[in-house]
Design a protein around this motif. Structure first.
Motif, PDB file in Angstrom:
ATOM      1  N   MET A   1      48.127  41.717  48.329  1.00  0.00           N
ATOM      2  CA  MET A   1      47.516  42.965  47.916  1.00  0.00           C
ATOM      3  C   MET A   1      46.717  43.588  49.037  1.00  0.00           C
ATOM      4  N   VAL A   4      41.580  45.069  47.875  1.00  0.00           N
ATOM      5  CA  VAL A   4      41.652  45.803  46.615  1.00  0.00           C
ATOM      6  C   VAL A   4      40.721  46.996  46.619  1.00  0.00           C
ATOM      7  N   SER A  52      55.720  40.583  41.415  1.00  0.00           N
ATOM      8  CA  SER A  52      54.325  40.985  41.552  1.00  0.00           C
ATOM      9  C   SER A  52      54.162  42.491  41.375  1.00  0.00           C
ATOM     10  N   ARG A 151      45.228  32.751  46.097  1.00  0.00           N
ATOM     11  CA  ARG A 151      45.178  33.430  47.397  1.00  0.00           C
ATOM     12  C   ARG A 151      43.740  33.843  47.673  1.00  0.00           C
ATOM     13  N   GLN A 165      37.857  38.235  48.894  1.00  0.00           N
ATOM     14  CA  GLN A 165      38.475  38.344  47.582  1.00  0.00           C
ATOM     15  C   GLN A 165      39.255  37.079  47.234  1.00  0.00           C
ATOM     16  N   GLU A 167      42.300  35.743  44.485  1.00  0.00           N
ATOM     17  CA  GLU A 167      43.367  36.193  43.590  1.00  0.00           C
ATOM     18  C   GLU A 167      44.102  34.992  43.002  1.00  0.00           C
ATOM     19  N   THR A 168      44.389  35.080  41.721  1.00  0.00           N
ATOM     20  CA  THR A 168      45.176  34.063  41.030  1.00  0.00           C
ATOM     21  C   THR A 168      46.300  34.756  40.278  1.00  0.00           C
ATOM     22  N   GLU A 169      47.513  34.252  40.425  1.00  0.00           N
ATOM     23  CA  GLU A 169      48.683  34.854  39.792  1.00  0.00           C
ATOM     24  C   GLU A 169      49.442  33.797  38.996  1.00  0.00           C
ATOM     25  N   ALA A 178      48.050  38.615  36.830  1.00  0.00           N
ATOM     26  CA  ALA A 178      47.238  38.315  38.006  1.00  0.00           C
ATOM     27  C   ALA A 178      45.844  38.880  37.833  1.00  0.00           C
ATOM     28  N   THR A 180      42.176  39.464  40.223  1.00  0.00           N
ATOM     29  CA  THR A 180      41.574  39.435  41.552  1.00  0.00           C
ATOM     30  C   THR A 180      40.098  39.794  41.446  1.00  0.00           C
ATOM     31  N   GLU A 210      47.790  48.189  35.460  1.00  0.00           N
ATOM     32  CA  GLU A 210      46.751  47.698  36.362  1.00  0.00           C
ATOM     33  C   GLU A 210      45.409  48.255  35.901  1.00  0.00           C
TER      34      GLU A 210
END
Length: 337
Positions: A1, A4, A52, A151, A165, A167-169, A178, A180, A210
């Motif tokens: 990403m 963000v 994604s 991530r 940041q 992030e988990t997906e 996901a 973040t 989103e």
């Protein structure tokens, strides 16, 4: 990403050639395996995983040429099966010249005790990049399980932290979710939260959305964006629409050599709209790839990539003309390795 922080602005990319904003870094792109089709994607006629959220417009964006200006040399070197480095030297008369070092390392689970629960095929990876001004970009990628990916991103501007940041997906059989968390600061009571969700409705239709929520001492708010994508074997149509604006793209593969893409972007914040047309032409016999574009801002550009066989090098030549601003930028580069 990438960062963000850009998600709270208008959708799509606003860093067109000759804009006042700095050009986007290639660092913002995810590694190839991060968006690759998951191994649990079903091939028995059931709904596949949609992938994604940030890769919805990727097919169209890859057709457009990336701006090149000045003289650039990139030297790539694979030191081992788990470590790669690259050196980038950019000389420019428009923007400050710089040197950038990039390194990427992957680890086997048998070498690290703390990652014994990670599938060996998806070993953890560390990626770092530092330029001559001391600015650092660092990524850590980790597959916690077959379906869960984590991530972490850290970005500094010289001696100051700009972005941090996490992030988990999670990728299910036919959906992707996901979350973040960016720039959490307890002292300043500020944070940015981003949630993504995509669901495969049919074999060609994907729907999702989103939600970006930001909170600070002076302001608090959120932006909801709905997304949809319909794909067929030779074309993909994608639409993002929300309070911040709209972003629509259409990608079509005419044949093995020619691909075209059309993008429309509208921002409620800047009250501007942009329509762009791009194409890519591959000439395998000549080891060449040409990408061109034209948009409603009267900007025309093209980049030619020529593989210098049998040498492990690629020659890159590009030019962008802004007819409305009466500006011209020409670039020459070589990628070795």
């Amino acid at each position: 990403m990438g960062s963000v922080l850009a998600l709270s602005s208008s959708p799509g990319h606003q860093n067109w050639p000759f804009s006042t904003d700095p050009p986007p870094s290639r660092w913002d792109a995810h590694p190839a395996h991060w968006d690759s089709p998951p191994r649990w994607e079903r091939r028995d006629g059931r709904l596949p995983n949609p992938g994604s959220f940030h890769s919805l417009h990727r097919s169209c964006k890859d057709v457009f040429p990336q701006q090149i200006e000045g003289v650039k040399m990139i030297l790539n070197k694979t030191l081992s099966s788990f470590f790669k480095v690259s050196h980038t030297l950019h000389l420019s008369a428009v923007s400050p010249s710089y040197y950038r070092f990039h390194g990427a390392a992957a680890f086997l689970c048998s070498q690290l005790a703390f990652c014994s629960f990670v599938i060996s095929q998806d070993a953890p990876a560390l990626i770092g990049e530092m330029d001559s001004s001391g600015s650092l970009n660092a990524h850590a990628l980790l597959h916690l399980t077959e379906r869960v990916r984590a991530r972490t991103v850290f970005q500094t501007q010289q001696s100051q932290f700009v972005t941090w940041q996490f992030e988990t997906e999670y990728r299910g059989n036919d959906f992707t979710a996901a979350v973040t968390v960016a720039n959490p600061d307890i002292l300043r009571e500020s944070v940015i939260l981003v949630a993504h969700f995509l669901q495969s409705v049919s074999s060609g239709l994907v729907l999702g959305g989103e939600l970006v929520y930001h909170r600070g001492r002076a302001e608090e708010g959120g932006i909801l964006t709905l997304a949809g994508q319909y794909s067929r074997p030779n074309w993909v149509a994608t639409l993002n629409a929300g309070k911040g604006g709209a972003h629509a793209s259409y990608y079509h593969r005419a044949n093995k050599q020619i691909q075209v893409g059309v993008e429309f972007e509208a921002s409620t914040r800047t009250q501007e709209t942009t329509t762009s047309f791009g194409y890519q032409m591959e000439l395998p016999e000549a080891n060449m790839v040409f990408r061109g574009m034209i948009n409603s801002r009267c900007i025309i550009g093209g980049v030619l990539e020529k593989r210098l066989t049998p040498l492990p090098a690629t020659l890159i030549m590009g030019a962008f003309v802004n007819h409305k601003g009466d500006k011209l930028q020409v670039g020459l580069g070589i990628n070795v390795g």
